[in-house]
Design a protein around this motif. Structure first.
Motif, PDB file in Angstrom:
ATOM      1  N   VAL A   3       0.863  -1.171   0.000  1.00  0.00           N
ATOM      2  CA  VAL A   3       0.000   0.000   0.000  1.00  0.00           C
ATOM      3  C   VAL A   3       0.904   1.227   0.000  1.00  0.00           C
ATOM      4  O   VAL A   3       1.852   1.284   0.782  1.00  0.00           O
ATOM      5  N   VAL A   4       0.626   2.167  -0.880  1.00  0.00           N
ATOM      6  CA  VAL A   4       1.465   3.360  -0.989  1.00  0.00           C
ATOM      7  C   VAL A   4       0.673   4.608  -0.609  1.00  0.00           C
ATOM      8  O   VAL A   4      -0.437   4.825  -1.110  1.00  0.00           O
ATOM      9  N   LEU A   5       1.235   5.380   0.291  1.00  0.00           N
ATOM     10  CA  LEU A   5       0.679   6.703   0.624  1.00  0.00           C
ATOM     11  C   LEU A   5       1.547   7.732  -0.068  1.00  0.00           C
ATOM     12  O   LEU A   5       2.754   7.805   0.190  1.00  0.00           O
ATOM     13  N   LEU A   6       0.933   8.504  -0.944  1.00  0.00           N
ATOM     14  CA  LEU A   6       1.646   9.577  -1.629  1.00  0.00           C
ATOM     15  C   LEU A   6       1.210  10.887  -0.977  1.00  0.00           C
ATOM     16  O   LEU A   6       0.022  11.245  -1.021  1.00  0.00           O
ATOM     17  N   HIS A   7       2.165  11.581  -0.370  1.00  0.00           N
ATOM     18  CA  HIS A   7       1.854  12.856   0.284  1.00  0.00           C
ATOM     19  C   HIS A   7       2.431  13.979  -0.572  1.00  0.00           C
ATOM     20  O   HIS A   7       3.636  14.212  -0.577  1.00  0.00           O
ATOM     21  N   ALA A   8       1.557  14.658  -1.326  1.00  0.00           N
ATOM     22  CA  ALA A   8       1.989  15.778  -2.164  1.00  0.00           C
ATOM     23  C   ALA A   8       2.019  17.043  -1.325  1.00  0.00           C
ATOM     24  O   ALA A   8       1.026  17.392  -0.688  1.00  0.00           O
ATOM     25  N   PHE A   9       3.169  17.716  -1.331  1.00  0.00           N
ATOM     26  CA  PHE A   9       3.308  18.873  -0.439  1.00  0.00           C
ATOM     27  C   PHE A   9       4.260  19.896  -1.035  1.00  0.00           C
ATOM     28  O   PHE A   9       4.986  19.628  -1.991  1.00  0.00           O
ATOM     29  N   GLN A  10       4.195  21.106  -0.447  1.00  0.00           N
ATOM     30  CA  GLN A  10       5.218  22.116  -0.673  1.00  0.00           C
ATOM     31  C   GLN A  10       5.777  22.476   0.703  1.00  0.00           C
ATOM     32  O   GLN A  10       5.008  22.658   1.655  1.00  0.00           O
ATOM     33  N   MET A  11       7.067  22.587   0.805  1.00  0.00           N
ATOM     34  CA  MET A  11       7.701  22.716   2.117  1.00  0.00           C
ATOM     35  C   MET A  11       7.224  23.941   2.897  1.00  0.00           C
ATOM     36  O   MET A  11       7.211  23.912   4.120  1.00  0.00           O
ATOM     37  N   LEU A  12       6.804  25.012   2.213  1.00  0.00           N
ATOM     38  CA  LEU A  12       6.370  26.212   2.940  1.00  0.00           C
ATOM     39  C   LEU A  12       4.856  26.390   2.953  1.00  0.00           C
ATOM     40  O   LEU A  12       4.349  27.468   3.255  1.00  0.00           O
ATOM     41  N   CYS A  13       4.133  25.352   2.647  1.00  0.00           N
ATOM     42  CA  CYS A  13       2.665  25.408   2.741  1.00  0.00           C
ATOM     43  C   CYS A  13       2.276  25.042   4.168  1.00  0.00           C
ATOM     44  O   CYS A  13       2.597  23.958   4.654  1.00  0.00           O
ATOM     45  N   PRO A  14       1.627  25.980   4.899  1.00  0.00           N
ATOM     46  CA  PRO A  14       1.331  25.746   6.322  1.00  0.00           C
ATOM     47  C   PRO A  14       0.525  24.465   6.590  1.00  0.00           C
ATOM     48  O   PRO A  14       0.824  23.725   7.530  1.00  0.00           O
ATOM     49  N   GLY A  15      -0.482  24.188   5.757  1.00  0.00           N
ATOM     50  CA  GLY A  15      -1.283  22.980   5.960  1.00  0.00           C
ATOM     51  C   GLY A  15      -0.469  21.710   5.793  1.00  0.00           C
ATOM     52  O   GLY A  15      -0.805  20.666   6.356  1.00  0.00           O
ATOM     53  N   CYS A  16       0.594  21.789   4.994  1.00  0.00           N
ATOM     54  CA  CYS A  16       1.499  20.645   4.841  1.00  0.00           C
ATOM     55  C   CYS A  16       2.357  20.526   6.093  1.00  0.00           C
ATOM     56  O   CYS A  16       2.403  19.486   6.750  1.00  0.00           O
ATOM     57  N   LEU A  17       3.030  21.619   6.380  1.00  0.00           N
ATOM     58  CA  LEU A  17       4.037  21.614   7.421  1.00  0.00           C
ATOM     59  C   LEU A  17       3.461  21.295   8.803  1.00  0.00           C
ATOM     60  O   LEU A  17       4.075  20.602   9.608  1.00  0.00           O
ATOM     61  N   LEU A  18       2.260  21.818   9.054  1.00  0.00           N
ATOM     62  CA  LEU A  18       1.682  21.661  10.388  1.00  0.00           C
ATOM     63  C   LEU A  18       0.847  20.393  10.506  1.00  0.00           C
ATOM     64  O   LEU A  18       0.629  19.895  11.600  1.00  0.00           O
ATOM     65  N   GLN A  19       0.321  19.879   9.392  1.00  0.00           N
ATOM     66  CA  GLN A  19      -0.566  18.729   9.499  1.00  0.00           C
ATOM     67  C   GLN A  19      -0.193  17.573   8.561  1.00  0.00           C
ATOM     68  O   GLN A  19       0.115  16.479   9.004  1.00  0.00           O
ATOM     69  N   GLY A  20      -0.184  17.832   7.266  1.00  0.00           N
ATOM     70  CA  GLY A  20      -0.020  16.739   6.309  1.00  0.00           C
ATOM     71  C   GLY A  20       1.322  16.022   6.398  1.00  0.00           C
ATOM     72  O   GLY A  20       1.373  14.789   6.391  1.00  0.00           O
ATOM     73  N   THR A  21       2.404  16.783   6.481  1.00  0.00           N
ATOM     74  CA  THR A  21       3.725  16.153   6.488  1.00  0.00           C
ATOM     75  C   THR A  21       3.973  15.374   7.778  1.00  0.00           C
ATOM     76  O   THR A  21       4.414  14.219   7.718  1.00  0.00           O
ATOM     77  N   PRO A  22       3.681  15.939   8.968  1.00  0.00           N
ATOM     78  CA  PRO A  22       3.815  15.116  10.185  1.00  0.00           C
ATOM     79  C   PRO A  22       2.923  13.872  10.133  1.00  0.00           C
ATOM     80  O   PRO A  22       3.299  12.820  10.649  1.00  0.00           O
TER      81      PRO A  22
END
Lengths: 156, 156, 156, 156
Positions: free
Chosen positions: A32-51
């Protein structure tokens, strides 16, 4: 679930972090693969999606599961470049593999992001053991819901 | 408090964000100043110190109080450059004035950071209405404690 | 602040927890007093107000400051009785003094709560060193704002 | 998973909340059951386990899934009685069914808690569609891990 799912398009990356060699979805069949698309300075990524992606990588470390970050820069390209990403990943101790999405020639939106039809960051894509896209969402998903979906796909 | 406090050295900045013109500590006499020294990609800054400085700016908006960010880059200079800081500040909706600490000629540690004798980021410096340093701390401070100190300095 | 403040009415308690003897506001002249009116099963108390009062007690332990809980039961009296409160305070490791507000004869609202004119729980009352009510609020206050107010009152 | 699992013992309850009639595990065959053993004044329950059980009930509302609270009072019985539980459940807006574990004749530990061999509160028990105990844990589990386990059991 009786719907017909499409196969996930292959990741097109200009470089990789936290992986000795490029990963391909085709070699990940059976996981099973989880692909997390993000930008390093996007707050919703940094604070929620990436962790959250990092937590999934740890939580399902003993399962046939692979978390992959996809750095889909579609704005501020000069600032969120691969060198900056490297610093970011080290400072935030991200350990899962991260693909730098290949910049497109005629668009600000990079190649894999286009192929996946993502609307923005963070986006979460779940790919089953056969390589089919089973879930694609722009925005936040709770840990409970994400865990539930991964668990169901692992059990197939 | 009967200790003898030193005067805060003037901020030496190569540029400013969120301020039409450079701010000087000398013109801020009569106000309590919170100096938040940070690096944009330092997790302890991004997750705790910087939001706390923003919260203080909002909480004490009606008081003789000024929050100032000081971007004290002492590592990964090419990545945490002023352009990157500008994107970061916009994405995270930081509204308080931010000084880019002047790079030093013979050191990775920028000028104001050296003059303030800071050990790392995040660091918090509280300056009273007379321009004296009343508190300087590397690391985290609770909102309650920070509020308490600001309140006491405001009442002087 | 040039307003005229009223003196805080004395606490009328049927019993006390975490204090060998009843406390009176008159003997606390010279100290800033935080009165935290709560009911043990009120979610806004349990999740926010009560931990905040405990944090204030700890943060300002070295200052002329006294946090006091006031258990102002105005509903479900048989359930939130003094025995239940004792268990609650022990389980949640509350260490600051707590007064059980004196039940009123002709009202569900207890005596001190009536005298203070509180609208519900949690309510926060700040009393200055002279015994005057300087702040009274039904609902939540941020740690930063509370710290700021306590700091200002301590400096008077 | 090739281990041999034991069947979950039936719930023995003196009363129920949020359910018109007693639930039995035997009638829940075909559903995944989350049993959340708690005491209303246990901080680890109130702050983590109970909200997590409520979140699971909501997250998997469309699945063959049933969350059940089990109020396993083994201390302070007079305080955490059924009337107090009723107030607690209403104040905290708990909507999932809650069984009041039957008090035992010769032990402070109630009947179902004994039969399940639980060590304290909060405890989490996951029962599969066949009625077998697949997971039993005293203490905290992350939302991600819990979601993952529920998802796997739902897919069986």
């Amino acid at each position: 679930m009786s719907e017909t799912y499409i196969e996930a398009p292959e990741i097109v990356a200009s470089s990789w972090l936290n992986s000795e060699r490029p990963l391909t979805l085709s070699e990940l069949r059976g996981k099973v693969v989880l692909l997390h698309a993000f930008q390093m300075l996007c707050p919703g990524c940094l604070l929620q999606g990436t962790p959250q992606a990092a937590a999934a990588a740890e939580c399902f470390a003993d399962e046939p599961f692979q978390a992959i970050g996809l750095h889909t820069v579609f704005e501020h390209h000069s600032v969120m470049n691969p060198d900056a990403l490297k610093v970011f990943a080290r400072e935030f101790r991200l350990a899962f593999p991260i693909a730098v999405d290949q910049p497109a020639e005629n668009s600000a939106v990079p190649v894999t992001m286009q192929k996946l039809g993502l609307q923005g960051t963070p986006s979460l894509v779940l790919i089953d053991k056969r390589g089919l896209i089973r879930f694609s969402r722009f925005g936040q998903v709770s840990d409970m819901q994400l865990g539930g979906m991964i668990g169901q796909l692992l059990a197939e």
